[in-house]
Design an enzyme around this catalytic site. Structure first.
Site, PDB file in Angstrom:
ATOM      1  N   SER A 145     -25.109  -1.080  24.812  1.00 28.32           N
ATOM      2  CA  SER A 145     -23.292  -1.761  23.596  1.00 28.32           C
ATOM      3  C   SER A 145     -24.005  -0.525  22.335  1.00 28.32           C
ATOM      4  CB  SER A 145     -24.445  -2.833  22.676  1.00 28.32           C
ATOM      5  OG  SER A 145     -24.402  -2.791  21.197  1.00 28.32           O
ATOM      6  N   TYR A 194     -32.569  -5.015  19.922  1.00 28.84           N
ATOM      7  CA  TYR A 194     -31.872  -5.504  20.834  1.00 28.84           C
ATOM      8  C   TYR A 194     -31.120  -3.505  20.949  1.00 28.84           C
ATOM      9  CZ  TYR A 194     -26.835  -6.238  22.542  1.00 28.84           C
ATOM     10  OH  TYR A 194     -26.064  -5.842  23.418  1.00 28.84           O
ATOM     11  N   LYS A 228     -31.516  -2.097  24.675  1.00 33.21           N
ATOM     12  CA  LYS A 228     -30.213  -0.806  25.440  1.00 33.21           C
ATOM     13  C   LYS A 228     -30.501   0.901  25.435  1.00 33.21           C
ATOM     14  CE  LYS A 228     -28.015  -4.428  25.792  1.00 33.21           C
ATOM     15  NZ  LYS A 228     -27.455  -4.922  27.218  1.00 33.21           N
TER      16      LYS A 228
HETATM   17  C1  WQD Z   1     -17.888  -8.906  12.887  1.00 31.21           C
HETATM   18  C2  WQD Z   1     -17.474  -8.704  11.225  1.00 31.21           C
HETATM   19  C3  WQD Z   1     -19.673  -9.441   9.757  1.00 31.21           C
HETATM   20  C4  WQD Z   1     -19.545 -13.451  11.339  1.00 31.21           C
HETATM   21  C5  WQD Z   1     -22.530  -7.543  17.165  1.00 31.21           C
HETATM   22  C6  WQD Z   1     -23.953  -6.599  17.514  1.00 31.21           C
HETATM   23  C7  WQD Z   1     -23.450  -5.998  18.268  1.00 31.21           C
HETATM   24  C8  WQD Z   1     -22.442  -6.390  19.679  1.00 31.21           C
HETATM   25  C9  WQD Z   1     -21.238  -7.419  19.156  1.00 31.21           C
HETATM   26  C10 WQD Z   1     -23.693  -6.533  21.437  1.00 31.21           C
HETATM   27  C11 WQD Z   1     -18.896  -7.799  10.707  1.00 31.21           C
HETATM   28  C12 WQD Z   1     -18.636 -10.644  10.844  1.00 31.21           C
HETATM   29  C13 WQD Z   1     -19.681 -12.601  11.293  1.00 31.21           C
HETATM   30  C14 WQD Z   1     -19.419 -14.158  10.279  1.00 31.21           C
HETATM   31  C15 WQD Z   1     -18.512 -12.742   9.172  1.00 31.21           C
HETATM   32  N1  WQD Z   1     -23.339  -7.594  20.275  1.00 31.21           N
HETATM   33  N2  WQD Z   1     -19.128 -11.746  10.255  1.00 31.21           N
HETATM   34  N3  WQD Z   1     -19.091 -13.796   9.323  1.00 31.21           N
HETATM   35  O1  WQD Z   1     -22.269  -7.358  13.813  1.00 31.21           O
HETATM   36  O2  WQD Z   1     -20.209  -5.748  14.249  1.00 31.21           O
HETATM   37  O3  WQD Z   1     -21.683  -6.565  16.781  1.00 31.21           O
HETATM   38  O4  WQD Z   1     -22.309  -8.181  18.274  1.00 31.21           O
HETATM   39  O5  WQD Z   1     -24.127  -5.984  22.298  1.00 31.21           O
HETATM   40  O6  WQD Z   1     -24.351  -5.081  19.326  1.00 31.21           O
HETATM   41  O7  WQD Z   1     -23.884  -6.001  16.554  1.00 31.21           O
HETATM   42  O8  WQD Z   1     -19.827  -8.512  15.626  1.00 31.21           O
HETATM   43  O9  WQD Z   1     -19.067 -10.580  15.717  1.00 31.21           O
HETATM   44  O10 WQD Z   1     -21.272 -10.617  13.534  1.00 31.21           O
HETATM   45  O11 WQD Z   1     -19.213  -9.245  13.212  1.00 31.21           O
HETATM   46  O12 WQD Z   1     -18.268 -12.081   8.268  1.00 31.21           O
HETATM   47  O13 WQD Z   1     -20.333 -15.193  10.201  1.00 31.21           O
HETATM   48  O14 WQD Z   1     -17.444  -9.945  11.195  1.00 31.21           O
HETATM   49  O15 WQD Z   1     -20.279  -8.846   9.399  1.00 31.21           O
HETATM   50  O16 WQD Z   1     -18.879  -7.300   9.921  1.00 31.21           O
HETATM   51  P1  WQD Z   1     -20.967  -6.844  15.221  1.00 31.21           P
HETATM   52  P2  WQD Z   1     -19.582  -9.433  14.706  1.00 31.21           P
END
Ligand code: WQD
Length: 325
Positions: A116, A140, A144
C-alpha cells in the site's frame, strides 16, 4: 500451473481472480471468509481456511500443484489497526511469515504481495516515487512495510516477489458482477455512493481548508480492474525470471474530494448530500503516484478514467444496495 490467491474473496482479490481466470489461468482461492464474500469468488475453487494453517497450505500446494501466489489476505482498516494493533501484527505479519515458510518448504517461489502507498505516510511531495522516504503512520501501514522487508530478505531462499503499493482502489467490475461492500469500507467512493442511495447515511467531507485548488484533499483513484491487471503483469514478470522489486500502482492523476463529488453528481444526475466536517487525523493533503516504474518494468498502465470508476461503482451500488447480502 495453478495460482493460489489468498484473500481472494475480498474486494481487490476477487477482481484479480476474475482477471486471472479471464486469461485462462487455473486459480485456487484460500480465504477465511471472515471479511470476504463467498459470492465474490467467481469461476474458481474456494477453500475456506487460514494462511497460518501450514497443513492446509501444504495440502493445497500439493493437491493443486501451486506454482505461484498472489497474497491479499490481511486486515486493511487503518483506524482499526490503531485500536487493535496485535490483531494486525498477528494476521498481516505473523500470518504471512507462516505462509511464506510453508511455500518455501513446498518450493513455491513466486509471490505477488498486496502492499500500500500507506507505507509512505504523508509524502513530502506528489507525484510519489518509490524513492519517497518510507514513513508509515499506522500499524496497518507498518505491517505492509514489514512484509515488504521480509520479502526483500528471501532471495537467499530462492523466493522472488513483487510488492505492489496500491493507491486508492475504487469502482466495481465492468460487468457489474462483483463490487465493494459499503458497510465494510471507510473509503470515499463507497461512502459517496451510500450518500446517494441511502438517505439515512450522511457523508462528511473531512475538511475543505487544505492548501489545494478547491480546499479538499487530493488522491490517486485507480479502477479495481486496472489494479487487478497489475497483479497479472507482476506474475508474468516473475515467470520471465524477474527479480524481486517494489513499485507504486496508481494512475499518476490527482483528484480532489470535491472533484469526485462532482463526477458522482454527473453520473447519478443527483447532487451528493454531504456536510463539511473537520479534517481527519493523518490525512495527507495530496497523494498521487508517479507510475513510471510500474509502466516500465511491468508494462502496465491504467486504462479506466475517473468517470469509468464512478460509473462502475454507481452501477454496482445502485443494483446491490446490500452488497452480497
Ligand atoms: C480519500 C479522501 C479523505 C471518507 C485509505 C488508506 C490506504 C488505502 C486506501 C488500504 C481523503 C476523504 C473519505 C469520508 C472524506 N487502504 N474522505 N469523507 O485515506 O486516502 O487511503 O484507503 O491500502 O491505506 O489509508 O482513502 O477513501 O479513506 O479517503 O472526506 O467519509 O476522501 O479525507 O481525503 P485514504 P479514503
Amino acid at each position: 500451473m495453478t495460482t493460489l490467491v489468498t484473500g481472494g474473496a475480498g474486494y481487490i482479490g476477487a477482481h484479480t481472480v476474475r482477471e486471472l481466470r479471464a486469461r485462462g489461468r487455473e486459480v485456487v482461492v484460500l480465504d477465511t471468509l471472515e471479511r470476504g464474500n463467498e459470492e465474490s469468488v467467481v469461476d474458481a475453487k474456494l477453500i475456506v481456511g487460514d494462511i497460518v494453517d501450514e497443513r492446509l497450505v501444504t495440502k493445497i500446494c500439493n493437491k493443486y500443484e501451486i506454482t505461484e501466489v498472489v497474497h491479499f489476505a490481511a486486515y486493511k482498516a487503518v483506524g482499526e489497526s490503531m485500536t487493535h494493533p496485535m490483531m494486525y501484527w498477528r494476521n498481516n505479519v505473523a500470518g504471512t511469515i507462516s505462509l511464506l515458510n510453508t511455500l518455501i518448504g513446498q518450493g513455491v517461489l513466486r509471490f505477488v504481495f498486496s502492499s500500500s502507498a500507506a507505507v509512505y505516510g504523508t509524502p513530502k511531495t506528489s507525484p510519489v516515487t518509490e524513492s519517497e522516504p518510507l514513513a508509515p503512520e499506522s500499524v496497518y501501514a507498518e505491517t505492509k512495510l514489514a512484509v515488504e522487508k521480509i520479502l526483500a530478505s528471501l532471495s537467499t531462499n530462492g523466493m522472488r516477489s513483487v510488492s505492489l503499493r496500491y493507491f486508492n482502489a475504487a469502482g466495481a467490475s465492468s460487468d457489474n458482477r462483483i463490487g465493494e461492500d459499503w458497510l465494510t469500507s471507510e473509503n470515499l467512493v463507497p461512502r459517496v455512493m451510500r450518500a446517494l442511495l441511502d438517505k439515512s447515511f450522511q457523508l462528511e467531507v473531512f475538511g475543505n481548508d487544505y492548501p489545494t485548488p478547491d480546499g479538499s484533499c487530493i488522491r490517486d483513484y485507480i479502477h479495481v480492474e486496472d489494479l487487478a491487471l497489475a497483479h497479472v503483469k507482476a506474475l508474468e514478470y516473475l515467470e520471465r525470471g524477474g527479480e524481486t522489486f517494489v513499485c507504486n500502482v496508481g494512475t499518476g492523476l490527482g483528484t480532489s474530494v470535491f472533484q469526485m463529488l462532482d463526477i458522482a453528481t454527473q453520473v447519478a444526475q443527483c447532487s451528493v448530500p454531504h456536510t463539511i466536517g473537520a479534517r481527519r487525523d493523518g490525512d495527507p493533503v495530496s497523494v498521487y503516484a508517479d507510475p513510471t516504474l510500474v509502466r516500465s518494468v511491468l508494462d502496465w498502465k491504467a486504462t479506466h478514467d475517473l468517470r469509468s470508476i464512478v460509473e462502475s461503482a454507481w452501477n454496482w451500488h445502485r443494483t446491490h444496495p446490500n452488497g452480497y447480502r
